[in-house]
Design a protein around this motif. Structure first.
Motif, PDB file in Angstrom:
ATOM      1  N   PHE A  51      25.820  50.016  -1.891  1.00 44.50           N
ATOM      2  CA  PHE A  51      26.907  49.170  -2.373  1.00 44.50           C
ATOM      3  C   PHE A  51      28.138  50.018  -2.641  1.00 44.50           C
ATOM      4  O   PHE A  51      28.067  51.242  -2.715  1.00 44.50           O
ATOM      5  CB  PHE A  51      26.497  48.398  -3.636  1.00 44.50           C
ATOM      6  CG  PHE A  51      26.228  49.235  -4.852  1.00 44.50           C
ATOM      7  CD1 PHE A  51      24.937  49.647  -5.156  1.00 44.50           C
ATOM      8  CD2 PHE A  51      27.254  49.608  -5.717  1.00 44.50           C
ATOM      9  CE1 PHE A  51      24.685  50.415  -6.295  1.00 44.50           C
ATOM     10  CE2 PHE A  51      27.005  50.377  -6.851  1.00 44.50           C
ATOM     11  CZ  PHE A  51      25.716  50.784  -7.141  1.00 44.50           C
ATOM     12  N   VAL A  52      29.276  49.335  -2.773  1.00 48.42           N
ATOM     13  CA  VAL A  52      30.536  49.985  -3.110  1.00 48.42           C
ATOM     14  C   VAL A  52      30.921  49.506  -4.500  1.00 48.42           C
ATOM     15  O   VAL A  52      31.033  48.305  -4.723  1.00 48.42           O
ATOM     16  CB  VAL A  52      31.646  49.598  -2.102  1.00 48.42           C
ATOM     17  CG1 VAL A  52      32.968  50.239  -2.515  1.00 48.42           C
ATOM     18  CG2 VAL A  52      31.259  50.044  -0.697  1.00 48.42           C
ATOM     19  N   ASN A  53      31.079  50.424  -5.423  1.00 46.69           N
ATOM     20  CA  ASN A  53      31.498  50.037  -6.783  1.00 46.69           C
ATOM     21  C   ASN A  53      31.875  51.283  -7.581  1.00 46.69           C
ATOM     22  O   ASN A  53      31.893  52.381  -7.041  1.00 46.69           O
ATOM     23  CB  ASN A  53      30.380  49.234  -7.466  1.00 46.69           C
ATOM     24  CG  ASN A  53      30.947  48.076  -8.293  1.00 46.69           C
ATOM     25  OD1 ASN A  53      31.631  48.285  -9.285  1.00 46.69           O
ATOM     26  ND2 ASN A  53      30.693  46.865  -7.856  1.00 46.69           N
ATOM     27  N   ASP A  54      32.197  51.116  -8.839  1.00 43.97           N
ATOM     28  CA  ASP A  54      32.622  52.244  -9.670  1.00 43.97           C
ATOM     29  C   ASP A  54      31.478  53.208  -9.960  1.00 43.97           C
ATOM     30  O   ASP A  54      30.322  52.800 -10.099  1.00 43.97           O
ATOM     31  CB  ASP A  54      33.117  51.738 -11.038  1.00 43.97           C
ATOM     32  CG  ASP A  54      34.533  51.202 -10.979  1.00 43.97           C
ATOM     33  OD1 ASP A  54      34.946  50.578 -11.975  1.00 43.97           O
ATOM     34  OD2 ASP A  54      35.213  51.395  -9.958  1.00 43.97           O
ATOM     35  N   ILE A  98      21.470  42.966  -3.705  1.00 39.58           N
ATOM     36  CA  ILE A  98      22.602  43.883  -3.589  1.00 39.58           C
ATOM     37  C   ILE A  98      22.997  44.071  -2.130  1.00 39.58           C
ATOM     38  O   ILE A  98      24.178  44.176  -1.800  1.00 39.58           O
ATOM     39  CB  ILE A  98      22.295  45.239  -4.249  1.00 39.58           C
ATOM     40  CG1 ILE A  98      22.137  45.036  -5.754  1.00 39.58           C
ATOM     41  CG2 ILE A  98      23.384  46.254  -3.958  1.00 39.58           C
ATOM     42  CD1 ILE A  98      21.942  46.326  -6.529  1.00 39.58           C
ATOM     43  N   GLU A 101      23.167  47.124   3.621  1.00 40.62           N
ATOM     44  CA  GLU A 101      24.153  48.030   4.206  1.00 40.62           C
ATOM     45  C   GLU A 101      25.549  47.603   3.766  1.00 40.62           C
ATOM     46  O   GLU A 101      25.734  46.488   3.290  1.00 40.62           O
ATOM     47  CB  GLU A 101      24.102  48.013   5.739  1.00 40.62           C
ATOM     48  CG  GLU A 101      24.629  46.752   6.421  1.00 40.62           C
ATOM     49  CD  GLU A 101      23.625  45.636   6.549  1.00 40.62           C
ATOM     50  OE1 GLU A 101      22.418  45.837   6.272  1.00 40.62           O
ATOM     51  OE2 GLU A 101      24.051  44.530   6.929  1.00 40.62           O
ATOM     52  N   VAL A 102      26.504  48.508   3.911  1.00 43.92           N
ATOM     53  CA  VAL A 102      27.920  48.147   3.770  1.00 43.92           C
ATOM     54  C   VAL A 102      28.634  48.677   4.996  1.00 43.92           C
ATOM     55  O   VAL A 102      28.172  49.630   5.627  1.00 43.92           O
ATOM     56  CB  VAL A 102      28.603  48.745   2.511  1.00 43.92           C
ATOM     57  CG1 VAL A 102      27.985  48.217   1.247  1.00 43.92           C
ATOM     58  CG2 VAL A 102      28.623  50.253   2.541  1.00 43.92           C
ATOM     59  N   ILE A 103      29.734  48.028   5.341  1.00 46.75           N
ATOM     60  CA  ILE A 103      30.566  48.535   6.428  1.00 46.75           C
ATOM     61  C   ILE A 103      31.978  48.667   5.871  1.00 46.75           C
ATOM     62  O   ILE A 103      32.506  47.750   5.247  1.00 46.75           O
ATOM     63  CB  ILE A 103      30.426  47.673   7.707  1.00 46.75           C
ATOM     64  CG1 ILE A 103      31.183  48.288   8.874  1.00 46.75           C
ATOM     65  CG2 ILE A 103      30.834  46.248   7.476  1.00 46.75           C
ATOM     66  CD1 ILE A 103      30.686  47.788  10.229  1.00 46.75           C
ATOM     67  N   VAL A 104      32.528  49.863   6.027  1.00 46.75           N
ATOM     68  CA  VAL A 104      33.783  50.234   5.387  1.00 46.75           C
ATOM     69  C   VAL A 104      34.804  50.615   6.456  1.00 46.75           C
ATOM     70  O   VAL A 104      34.461  51.328   7.397  1.00 46.75           O
ATOM     71  CB  VAL A 104      33.553  51.458   4.467  1.00 46.75           C
ATOM     72  CG1 VAL A 104      34.850  51.854   3.771  1.00 46.75           C
ATOM     73  CG2 VAL A 104      32.474  51.148   3.436  1.00 46.75           C
ATOM     74  N   LEU A 113      38.485  52.641   1.014  1.00 46.58           N
ATOM     75  CA  LEU A 113      37.746  51.920  -0.018  1.00 46.58           C
ATOM     76  C   LEU A 113      38.651  51.160  -0.975  1.00 46.58           C
ATOM     77  O   LEU A 113      38.167  50.513  -1.896  1.00 46.58           O
ATOM     78  CB  LEU A 113      36.853  52.899  -0.808  1.00 46.58           C
ATOM     79  CG  LEU A 113      35.661  53.467  -0.027  1.00 46.58           C
ATOM     80  CD1 LEU A 113      35.054  54.653  -0.752  1.00 46.58           C
ATOM     81  CD2 LEU A 113      34.617  52.394   0.207  1.00 46.58           C
ATOM     82  N   GLY A 114      39.962  51.258  -0.789  1.00 43.93           N
ATOM     83  CA  GLY A 114      40.865  50.539  -1.667  1.00 43.93           C
ATOM     84  C   GLY A 114      41.557  51.475  -2.630  1.00 43.93           C
ATOM     85  O   GLY A 114      41.141  52.615  -2.797  1.00 43.93           O
ATOM     86  N   PRO A 118      36.966  53.234  -5.342  1.00 44.43           N
ATOM     87  CA  PRO A 118      35.555  53.050  -5.725  1.00 44.43           C
ATOM     88  C   PRO A 118      34.658  53.960  -4.902  1.00 44.43           C
ATOM     89  O   PRO A 118      35.128  54.620  -3.988  1.00 44.43           O
ATOM     90  CB  PRO A 118      35.296  51.575  -5.399  1.00 44.43           C
ATOM     91  CG  PRO A 118      36.281  51.233  -4.340  1.00 44.43           C
ATOM     92  CD  PRO A 118      37.508  52.070  -4.624  1.00 44.43           C
TER      93      PRO A 118
END
Lengths: 160, 160, 160
Positions: A51-54, A98, A101-104, A113-114, A118
């Motif tokens: 996942f993508v997060n803090d 959750i 996978e994620v794709i960025v 990632l913004g 994050p």
């Protein structure tokens, strides 16, 4: 366009653990030379997620507590899957929640990632207590795929 | 193959809001000239999500209510993350549940969302109440990446 | 780089059902001739999901029970969406939780699902009881997109 695949391995010390994998993934982005593209980070294991997060200790504690109290309590006896001899049915359900996978995006050669920067993180559940044992480290490899217009570079990690 | 990146910005009026972004994304698909490809729409913020579902007022009310009563109650004091001074730990957990990005096929030059024409939507949580204030609009940009066989066009949105 | 799109159709017998679609997807990977790439499998319907996990009968029973008791009870009267005449608001929420699509690496011409060989599965909810009826089979098509460096092949499935 070419593909660049890479497998990353991580060692965990607990049944449930979150690992920040952003640097390893960013390293592969750099090695790939991808300027504009896509990065696929795949857990490649069905009791783990990406996942993508803090990266904040309180939030990580909240996530692990939330997985236990709200999403899927560990409690092996409540799950039919555990009649197979495994004890990790809850980990499968947490992974479904959750995500696998994620794709960025990759923009200007960097993971996009913004603006708040994050992190890519990888919560893992160790496999069978019987074969691993409490406190015994186990190896994992999550997956990342990088693509870009000039050549498609795949960097893949897979979870053991 | 080339990449086309675009950043879209949205203004919200409430702490939790769902915005239908399908037209803006479809516009970028058209601008990109992509015939067959992939569209990656990334929230690029960790208290926001992107999802594909119906644009129906009752369903959107159900989603917001479900996030509050089932997934993660706002209730700032129950989360360790909020000891940092933030109050949005629940928004991080909601984002983990719904997901950080979607990737949609592009077929025949159009977003291939299926025969029932669902919509791409973007539920957002405003950042710190202290810096934004209740009812104060804040700016967001979600992300979209488009690819196709002739050239890879990336359209990226990022959330602030 | 070229795109290869394919639509797969499945027939269900119950309101909630999980179908293992790994073989159909793997078949398309082979047909595409993709060596290194990305496979996007999209449900293309907002009351269905695609996930990667074990094909084990006890786990599938746990997943369906967990969706009903923890994530979103079917109970049509609790949802505003069902005031439209539909009865499947819960299916929308379940789809939001598990996810609308997965993207899997293709390495060496095969779906790279990890060393434990998990399966691609597709849990489906039938549409309106009024138009379909209990026990009446309904057709679905999920989506898969394959890409690779030499040519991008898209195989898409969409859900009806």
């Amino acid at each position: 366009m070419k593909a660049h695949t890479h497998y990353l391995w991580f060692t965990t010390k607990q049944r449930q653990e979150i690992i920040d994998i952003t640097e390893q993934v960013a390293e592969q982005v750099q090695e790939s030379g991808v300027a504009e593209g896509l990065a696929l980070v795949s857990a490649m294991h069905i009791t783990a997620s990406v996942f993508v997060n803090d990266h904040e200790a309180g939030l990580w504690a909240d996530i692990l507590k939330w997985l236990e109290t709200t999403i899927a309590p560990w409690d092996p006896k409540r799950y039919r899957h555990n009649e197979t001899g495994e004890d990790n049915a809850a980990a499968h359900l947490r992974s479904l929640t959750i995500g696998h996978e994620v794709i960025v995006p990759i923009t200007g050669g960097r993971l996009d990632l913004g603006p708040h920067e994050p992190r890519l993180a990888h919560p893992l559940s160790a496999p069978l207590t019987g074969s691993v044992g409490e406190g015994v480290p186990c190896h994992h490899q999550p997956a990342l795929i990088l693509t870009d217009p000039e050549h498609r570079l795949i960097v893949a990690f897979s979870l053991l």
